[in-house]
Scaffold this motif. Sequence first.
Motif, PDB file in Angstrom:
ATOM      1  N   GLU A 177       0.833  -1.213   0.000  1.00 43.78           N
ATOM      2  CA  GLU A 177       0.000   0.000   0.000  1.00 43.78           C
ATOM      3  C   GLU A 177       0.859   1.251   0.000  1.00 43.78           C
ATOM      4  O   GLU A 177       1.983   1.244   0.503  1.00 43.78           O
ATOM      5  CB  GLU A 177      -0.932  -0.008   1.218  1.00 43.78           C
ATOM      6  N   GLY A 178       0.328   2.328  -0.569  1.00 35.59           N
ATOM      7  CA  GLY A 178       1.040   3.602  -0.604  1.00 35.59           C
ATOM      8  C   GLY A 178       2.005   3.641  -1.774  1.00 35.59           C
ATOM      9  O   GLY A 178       2.413   2.601  -2.298  1.00 35.59           O
ATOM     10  N   ASP A 179       2.381   4.845  -2.181  1.00 38.21           N
ATOM     11  CA  ASP A 179       3.250   4.967  -3.351  1.00 38.21           C
ATOM     12  C   ASP A 179       4.711   4.773  -2.987  1.00 38.21           C
ATOM     13  O   ASP A 179       5.407   3.963  -3.581  1.00 38.21           O
ATOM     14  CB  ASP A 179       3.071   6.331  -4.013  1.00 38.21           C
ATOM     15  N   ASP A 180       5.188   5.543  -2.013  1.00 36.60           N
ATOM     16  CA  ASP A 180       6.537   5.373  -1.479  1.00 36.60           C
ATOM     17  C   ASP A 180       7.613   5.405  -2.578  1.00 36.60           C
ATOM     18  O   ASP A 180       8.579   4.648  -2.535  1.00 36.60           O
ATOM     19  CB  ASP A 180       6.574   4.035  -0.712  1.00 36.60           C
ATOM     20  N   GLY A 181       7.390   6.287  -3.552  1.00 32.46           N
ATOM     21  CA  GLY A 181       8.381   6.440  -4.621  1.00 32.46           C
ATOM     22  C   GLY A 181       8.218   5.481  -5.781  1.00 32.46           C
ATOM     23  O   GLY A 181       8.986   5.523  -6.748  1.00 32.46           O
ATOM     24  N   TYR A 182       7.191   4.638  -5.688  1.00 34.60           N
ATOM     25  CA  TYR A 182       7.042   3.585  -6.696  1.00 34.60           C
ATOM     26  C   TYR A 182       6.747   4.110  -8.102  1.00 34.60           C
ATOM     27  O   TYR A 182       7.402   3.718  -9.070  1.00 34.60           O
ATOM     28  CB  TYR A 182       5.939   2.606  -6.295  1.00 34.60           C
ATOM     29  N   ALA A 183       5.751   4.991  -8.216  1.00 33.98           N
ATOM     30  CA  ALA A 183       5.285   5.410  -9.549  1.00 33.98           C
ATOM     31  C   ALA A 183       6.413   6.049 -10.350  1.00 33.98           C
ATOM     32  O   ALA A 183       6.599   5.742 -11.531  1.00 33.98           O
ATOM     33  CB  ALA A 183       4.093   6.370  -9.416  1.00 33.98           C
ATOM     34  N   ALA A 184       7.175   6.910  -9.700  1.00 34.20           N
ATOM     35  CA  ALA A 184       8.277   7.583 -10.390  1.00 34.20           C
ATOM     36  C   ALA A 184       9.324   6.568 -10.851  1.00 34.20           C
ATOM     37  O   ALA A 184       9.822   6.636 -11.988  1.00 34.20           O
ATOM     38  CB  ALA A 184       8.915   8.627  -9.473  1.00 34.20           C
ATOM     39  N   MET A 185       9.647   5.617  -9.975  1.00 36.82           N
ATOM     40  CA  MET A 185      10.645   4.612 -10.351  1.00 36.82           C
ATOM     41  C   MET A 185      10.113   3.691 -11.452  1.00 36.82           C
ATOM     42  O   MET A 185      10.844   3.325 -12.372  1.00 36.82           O
ATOM     43  CB  MET A 185      11.053   3.794  -9.125  1.00 36.82           C
ATOM     44  N   ALA A 186       8.845   3.315 -11.353  1.00 36.14           N
ATOM     45  CA  ALA A 186       8.264   2.435 -12.374  1.00 36.14           C
ATOM     46  C   ALA A 186       8.319   3.099 -13.748  1.00 36.14           C
ATOM     47  O   ALA A 186       8.698   2.477 -14.740  1.00 36.14           O
ATOM     48  CB  ALA A 186       6.824   2.073 -12.000  1.00 36.14           C
TER      49      ALA A 186
ATOM     50  N   HIS B 224      18.724  -0.442 -12.689  1.00 38.27           N
ATOM     51  CA  HIS B 224      17.708  -1.479 -12.511  1.00 38.27           C
ATOM     52  C   HIS B 224      17.998  -2.311 -11.260  1.00 38.27           C
ATOM     53  O   HIS B 224      17.068  -2.725 -10.557  1.00 38.27           O
ATOM     54  CB  HIS B 224      17.656  -2.368 -13.767  1.00 38.27           C
ATOM     55  N   LEU B 225      19.257  -2.523 -10.954  1.00 36.20           N
ATOM     56  CA  LEU B 225      19.609  -3.248  -9.721  1.00 36.20           C
ATOM     57  C   LEU B 225      19.123  -2.494  -8.481  1.00 36.20           C
ATOM     58  O   LEU B 225      18.614  -3.101  -7.528  1.00 36.20           O
ATOM     59  CB  LEU B 225      21.127  -3.477  -9.639  1.00 36.20           C
ATOM     60  N   VAL B 226      19.271  -1.165  -8.515  1.00 33.06           N
ATOM     61  CA  VAL B 226      18.762  -0.337  -7.406  1.00 33.06           C
ATOM     62  C   VAL B 226      17.242  -0.501  -7.298  1.00 33.06           C
ATOM     63  O   VAL B 226      16.691  -0.714  -6.208  1.00 33.06           O
ATOM     64  CB  VAL B 226      19.124   1.155  -7.615  1.00 33.06           C
ATOM     65  N   ALA B 227      16.570  -0.425  -8.443  1.00 34.32           N
ATOM     66  CA  ALA B 227      15.107  -0.563  -8.447  1.00 34.32           C
ATOM     67  C   ALA B 227      14.692  -1.944  -7.954  1.00 34.32           C
ATOM     68  O   ALA B 227      13.715  -2.077  -7.200  1.00 34.32           O
ATOM     69  CB  ALA B 227      14.559  -0.318  -9.855  1.00 34.32           C
ATOM     70  N   GLN B 228      15.426  -2.974  -8.343  1.00 35.99           N
ATOM     71  CA  GLN B 228      15.106  -4.334  -7.893  1.00 35.99           C
ATOM     72  C   GLN B 228      15.217  -4.436  -6.364  1.00 35.99           C
ATOM     73  O   GLN B 228      14.373  -5.050  -5.705  1.00 35.99           O
ATOM     74  CB  GLN B 228      16.054  -5.352  -8.546  1.00 35.99           C
ATOM     75  N   ARG B 229      16.252  -3.822  -5.830  1.00 39.40           N
ATOM     76  CA  ARG B 229      16.450  -3.877  -4.373  1.00 39.40           C
ATOM     77  C   ARG B 229      15.300  -3.166  -3.643  1.00 39.40           C
ATOM     78  O   ARG B 229      14.725  -3.689  -2.684  1.00 39.40           O
ATOM     79  CB  ARG B 229      17.801  -3.257  -4.003  1.00 39.40           C
TER      80      ARG B 229
END
Lengths: 113, 113
Positions: free
Chosen positions: B24-33, B80-85
Amino acid sequence: MHTGFARTPEPPYYAVIFTSRRTEGDDGYAAMADAMFELALQQPGCLGAESARGADGIGITVSYFTDERSVAEWKQNASHLVAQRLGKERWYEHYELRIAKVERAYSGPEGRL
Amino acid sequence: MHTGFARTPEPPYYAVIFTSRRTEGDDGYAAMADAMFELALQQPGCLGAESARGADGIGITVSYFTDERSVAEWKQNASHLVAQRLGKERWYEHYELRIAKVERAYSGPEGRL
């Protein structure tokens, strides 16, 4: 509709990737989509399915099968043939269908990646 | 985010099927996605990508690559490794990642089915 993850076995197995853009209006679509999702799960060789459709009308459904023969049998299922015809006539502005052999699979965050 | 269909060539090529349920919550997700979607498209060997997430939080992103080597290079891309983590730590309650070789493909309704 059932949503969630397909519980697939260790690869290899087959994935049918169906990406679509819907026409406007329901026109019987939601009921048929639910029925086809459930029917696919009962199809011999079907391992599960996953589906998502966003507010922009783009949807992706991936169904998983043990082998190519099961994929072919599902394509020829009588009820599914009716749904395919209505899909072409009414429900889909455009779609892409890809048949792929799953070679590797990982789960997470607790999984094997 | 770009949405729509990937313009893939005649098979064979590779599909990376990523099914996920968000926390739940965005927590930076949308921008990274968004950033990862665009970055993937710039990756050598990337043929395109398709993505959908429904109101239930289940999303499917399928990215297409020319070959296994391109898939491996994208997995090892530094950003992408940062995003995966972060994905494992924050954004995904659960995910399934499947690497598959596309053997056949069809388009419609006007297409080859």
